[in-house]
Design a protein around this motif. Structure first.
Motif, PDB file in Angstrom:
ATOM      1  N   VAL A 143      23.784   4.234 -44.716  1.00 39.46           N
ATOM      2  CA  VAL A 143      22.697   4.966 -44.054  1.00 39.46           C
ATOM      3  C   VAL A 143      22.184   4.121 -42.896  1.00 39.46           C
ATOM      4  N   GLN A 144      22.100   4.722 -41.719  1.00 40.01           N
ATOM      5  CA  GLN A 144      21.601   4.023 -40.533  1.00 40.01           C
ATOM      6  C   GLN A 144      20.437   4.806 -39.949  1.00 40.01           C
ATOM      7  N   PHE A 145      19.400   4.072 -39.564  1.00 43.78           N
ATOM      8  CA  PHE A 145      18.222   4.699 -38.951  1.00 43.78           C
ATOM      9  C   PHE A 145      18.002   4.085 -37.576  1.00 43.78           C
ATOM     10  N   ARG A 146      17.963   4.939 -36.570  1.00 43.73           N
ATOM     11  CA  ARG A 146      17.700   4.477 -35.208  1.00 43.73           C
ATOM     12  C   ARG A 146      16.419   5.131 -34.714  1.00 43.73           C
ATOM     13  N   PRO A 147      15.318   4.372 -34.631  1.00 42.92           N
ATOM     14  CA  PRO A 147      14.049   4.969 -34.204  1.00 42.92           C
ATOM     15  C   PRO A 147      14.162   5.576 -32.815  1.00 42.92           C
ATOM     16  N   GLY A 148      13.536   6.726 -32.651  1.00 43.58           N
ATOM     17  CA  GLY A 148      13.540   7.409 -31.370  1.00 43.58           C
ATOM     18  C   GLY A 148      12.145   7.810 -30.962  1.00 43.58           C
ATOM     19  N   ALA A 149      12.051   8.597 -29.909  1.00 46.10           N
ATOM     20  CA  ALA A 149      10.749   9.021 -29.401  1.00 46.10           C
ATOM     21  C   ALA A 149      10.290  10.335 -30.017  1.00 46.10           C
ATOM     22  N   ASP A 150      11.132  10.941 -30.854  1.00 41.78           N
ATOM     23  CA  ASP A 150      10.813  12.229 -31.457  1.00 41.78           C
ATOM     24  C   ASP A 150       9.912  12.023 -32.668  1.00 41.78           C
ATOM     25  N   LEU A 151       8.668  12.473 -32.574  1.00 44.36           N
ATOM     26  CA  LEU A 151       7.723  12.294 -33.679  1.00 44.36           C
ATOM     27  C   LEU A 151       8.170  13.043 -34.929  1.00 44.36           C
ATOM     28  N   PHE A 152       8.946  14.101 -34.750  1.00 43.72           N
ATOM     29  CA  PHE A 152       9.424  14.858 -35.908  1.00 43.72           C
ATOM     30  C   PHE A 152      10.307  13.989 -36.798  1.00 43.72           C
ATOM     31  N   GLN A 153      11.063  13.086 -36.193  1.00 45.77           N
ATOM     32  CA  GLN A 153      11.914  12.186 -36.976  1.00 45.77           C
ATOM     33  C   GLN A 153      11.081  11.410 -37.991  1.00 45.77           C
ATOM     34  N   TYR A 154       9.925  10.893 -37.579  1.00 48.69           N
ATOM     35  CA  TYR A 154       9.069  10.108 -38.463  1.00 48.69           C
ATOM     36  C   TYR A 154       8.384  11.004 -39.497  1.00 48.69           C
ATOM     37  N   ARG A 155       7.982  12.180 -39.072  1.00 51.96           N
ATOM     38  CA  ARG A 155       7.362  13.115 -40.020  1.00 51.96           C
ATOM     39  C   ARG A 155       8.354  13.510 -41.102  1.00 51.96           C
ATOM     40  N   TRP A 156       9.605  13.781 -40.695  1.00 48.46           N
ATOM     41  CA  TRP A 156      10.630  14.152 -41.662  1.00 48.46           C
ATOM     42  C   TRP A 156      10.883  13.003 -42.635  1.00 48.46           C
ATOM     43  N   LEU A 157      10.944  11.774 -42.126  1.00 48.31           N
ATOM     44  CA  LEU A 157      11.178  10.620 -42.981  1.00 48.31           C
ATOM     45  C   LEU A 157      10.057  10.442 -44.003  1.00 48.31           C
ATOM     46  N   LEU A 158       8.814  10.635 -43.585  1.00 50.24           N
ATOM     47  CA  LEU A 158       7.693  10.523 -44.525  1.00 50.24           C
ATOM     48  C   LEU A 158       7.777  11.607 -45.594  1.00 50.24           C
ATOM     49  N   GLN A 159       8.161  12.831 -45.194  1.00 48.81           N
ATOM     50  CA  GLN A 159       8.332  13.904 -46.179  1.00 48.81           C
ATOM     51  C   GLN A 159       9.492  13.597 -47.117  1.00 48.81           C
ATOM     52  N   PHE A 160      10.547  13.002 -46.579  1.00 49.70           N
ATOM     53  CA  PHE A 160      11.696  12.606 -47.392  1.00 49.70           C
ATOM     54  C   PHE A 160      11.287  11.561 -48.425  1.00 49.70           C
ATOM     55  N   LEU A 161      10.572  10.536 -47.999  1.00 53.17           N
ATOM     56  CA  LEU A 161      10.140   9.494 -48.926  1.00 53.17           C
ATOM     57  C   LEU A 161       9.200  10.043 -49.989  1.00 53.17           C
ATOM     58  N   ALA A 162       8.359  10.998 -49.598  1.00 51.64           N
ATOM     59  CA  ALA A 162       7.447  11.615 -50.571  1.00 51.64           C
ATOM     60  C   ALA A 162       8.224  12.383 -51.638  1.00 51.64           C
ATOM     61  N   ALA A 163       9.436  12.857 -51.282  1.00 57.00           N
ATOM     62  CA  ALA A 163      10.264  13.613 -52.238  1.00 57.00           C
ATOM     63  C   ALA A 163      11.098  12.698 -53.131  1.00 57.00           C
ATOM     64  N   GLY A 210      13.970  28.358 -34.392  1.00 55.32           N
ATOM     65  CA  GLY A 210      12.796  28.773 -35.145  1.00 55.32           C
ATOM     66  C   GLY A 210      11.511  28.545 -34.389  1.00 55.32           C
ATOM     67  N   ARG A 211      11.450  27.475 -33.622  1.00 51.22           N
ATOM     68  CA  ARG A 211      10.225  27.176 -32.864  1.00 51.22           C
ATOM     69  C   ARG A 211       9.922  28.262 -31.839  1.00 51.22           C
ATOM     70  N   THR A 212      10.946  28.937 -31.324  1.00 52.60           N
ATOM     71  CA  THR A 212      10.690  30.009 -30.355  1.00 52.60           C
ATOM     72  C   THR A 212      10.010  31.211 -30.999  1.00 52.60           C
ATOM     73  N   ALA A 213      10.041  31.271 -32.343  1.00 49.88           N
ATOM     74  CA  ALA A 213       9.358  32.348 -33.065  1.00 49.88           C
ATOM     75  C   ALA A 213       8.149  31.821 -33.826  1.00 49.88           C
ATOM     76  N   GLY A 214       7.721  30.594 -33.514  1.00 54.85           N
ATOM     77  CA  GLY A 214       6.545  30.026 -34.148  1.00 54.85           C
ATOM     78  C   GLY A 214       6.781  29.383 -35.492  1.00 54.85           C
ATOM     79  N   LEU A 215       8.048  29.121 -35.843  1.00 55.48           N
ATOM     80  CA  LEU A 215       8.361  28.500 -37.129  1.00 55.48           C
ATOM     81  C   LEU A 215       8.524  26.990 -36.966  1.00 55.48           C
ATOM     82  N   ASP A 216       8.120  26.251 -37.990  1.00 55.89           N
ATOM     83  CA  ASP A 216       8.276  24.805 -38.007  1.00 55.89           C
ATOM     84  C   ASP A 216       9.206  24.455 -39.173  1.00 55.89           C
ATOM     85  N   LEU A 217      10.512  24.577 -38.951  1.00 53.21           N
ATOM     86  CA  LEU A 217      11.491  24.364 -40.013  1.00 53.21           C
ATOM     87  C   LEU A 217      11.783  22.872 -40.158  1.00 53.21           C
ATOM     88  N   PRO A 218      11.631  22.313 -41.371  1.00 51.95           N
ATOM     89  CA  PRO A 218      11.820  20.872 -41.567  1.00 51.95           C
ATOM     90  C   PRO A 218      13.291  20.486 -41.695  1.00 51.95           C
TER      91      PRO A 218
END
Length: 401
Positions: free
Chosen positions: A75-95, A263-271
């Motif tokens: 598993v490799q993690f490369r930090p980027g400028a996309d805040l969603f990447q960090y939000r997804w990781l926090l949700q992943f760790l919570a699971a 999904g975002r074009t229809a107002g959805l926030d799909l994780p």
């Protein structure tokens, strides 16, 4: 009904096939030039009905420092400028807890079992040409600790009737003699005789053939990019595409990693986050030296599957965004390990290299069914199990419709 399925990977085409069987008029839309050109193109090829444990597992916490710092980690993690990447990781760790892991295993196991029964009960699919083999799957372990942890998962699944059993080193070698070359480091394994393998790309093409020959032949719109899901007052009214506006009675979003942006074009926030993996395909040189049983090497985090005269090796899980470039170091290690472990099995001189993006949710559970937007259904987020779960997911969606 007239239904548009967005996505021509194995999940989208399985969905289109199932809806066509139900008598619907189906149109498949995809930005690629042909069926199965994305994540289905050269995946790990295993139909892992019995191995549905998610990435989000309590053991992640103990492995986290190594996963984040070891350059050879699977598993490799490369930090980027996309805040969603960090939000997804926090949700992943919570699971990553036992309760969530068991809930996910139960749900994925149900969908996988449904997929298997549909494949076995369909004469059309049983006779389809996709290198389908039913030789079982063997996961081999090189440490007693990891083997003990895996046995716990197997014992939990066995309570639900899953046919998976722990076997010792000698039985591993008896089940798959080609493992003799790495027998010195095997401490045991888990064998599932009911697991299978096949070529997902070939199955996509078979779905396309069956849909074209259906009583109401499907329409395929390739090289057609969906730019916007047109939502008005909570209802999906149509699709804006590179070929103009399209309308139907119902829409199914099965576009893999592209589903989040659409999904975002229809107002959805799909994780859904893209987890990058690699594969290499090589011609079998010595059939006796190449595995016939599907193999997962738990230490290397690599899967091997025999597809006729081809050996498919796949692995890695890189969180690097939507980047499909071939990382030569990652693929080089995959090739070197496979060549070291099975030196005589294949012609290693000219491997066919590939990378793909697995559409993963934090928990590992796909999103199947209502989206919150009227007339728009979801069949997305299958992670590394899209091939395994495709038929069952399509069935669940069809029942909901």
């Amino acid at each position: 009904m007239k239904i548009i399925v967005i996505g021509a990977g194995v999940v989208g085409l399985a969905t289109a096939w199932r809806l066509s069987l139900a008598g619907h008029e189906v149109t498949v839309v995809d930005s690629a030039a042909s069926a199965g050109a994305g994540t289905s193109f050269a995946n790990g090829a295993q139909l892992s009905y019995s191995y549905v444990a998610p990435l989000a597992d309590p053991s992640v916490w103990g492995q986290l420092p190594k996963l984040l710092t070891d350059p050879d980690s699977p598993v490799q993690f490369r930090p980027g400028a996309d805040l969603f990447q960090y939000r997804w990781l926090l949700q992943f760790l919570a699971a990553c807890n036992q309760r969530q892991a068991h809930a996910t295993i139960d749900r994925l196991g149900m969908i996988a079992d449904l997929s298997k029964h549909i494949l076995h009960d369909s004469e059309e699919l049983r006779t389809a040409d996709f290198c389908w083999t039913r030789t079982g799957k063997l996961v081999v372990y090189s440490s007693e600790k990891s083997f003990a942890s895996a046995r716990q998962h197997a014992e939990y699944q066995a309570q639900g009737g899953v046919d998976k059993r722990a076997v010792g080193r000698e039985e591993c070698l008896a089940i798959e003699p080609a493992l003799a070359s790495i027998g010195h480091r095997i401490v045991g394994g888990l064998f599932s005789p009911g697991d299978e393998a096949g070529d997902a790309l070939m199955l996509c093409r078979e779905f396309e053939r069956l849909l074209s020959q259906a009583e109401r032949p499907a329409t395929f719109l390739y090289d057609t990019t969906v730019t916007r899901l047109v939502r008005e007052k909570g209802v999906l009214r149509g699709l804006d595409t590179s070929r103009g506006h399209l309308e139907a009675d119902l829409y199914v979003l099965a576009a893999g990693v592209q589903a989040r942006a659409l999904g975002r074009t229809a107002g959805l926030d799909l994780p859904i986050y893209p987890i990058k993996g690699y594969s290499l395909s090589v011609p079998v040189a010595a059939p006796a030296a190449a595995p016939t049983v599907s193999i997962t090497d738990a230490m290397r985090k690599v899967v091997l599957a025999r597809l006729g005269e081809t050996l498919r090796i796949a692995g890695a899980a890189d969180l690097v965004g939507e980047n499909l470039s071939i990382d030569t170091r990652r693929v080089g290690k995959l090739l070197a390990d496979a060549r070291s472990d099975f030196p005589d099995a294949a012609d290693w001189s000219n491997p066919v290299l590939w990378s793909g993006l697995r559409p993963a949710t934090p928990t590992g559970q796909p999103m199947i069914g209502e989206s919150g937007v009227e007339r728009l259904l979801l069949n997305v987020g299958h992670g590394a199990l899209g091939f395994t779960l495709a038929l069952g997911s399509a069935e669940l969606l069809a029942r909901e419709i």
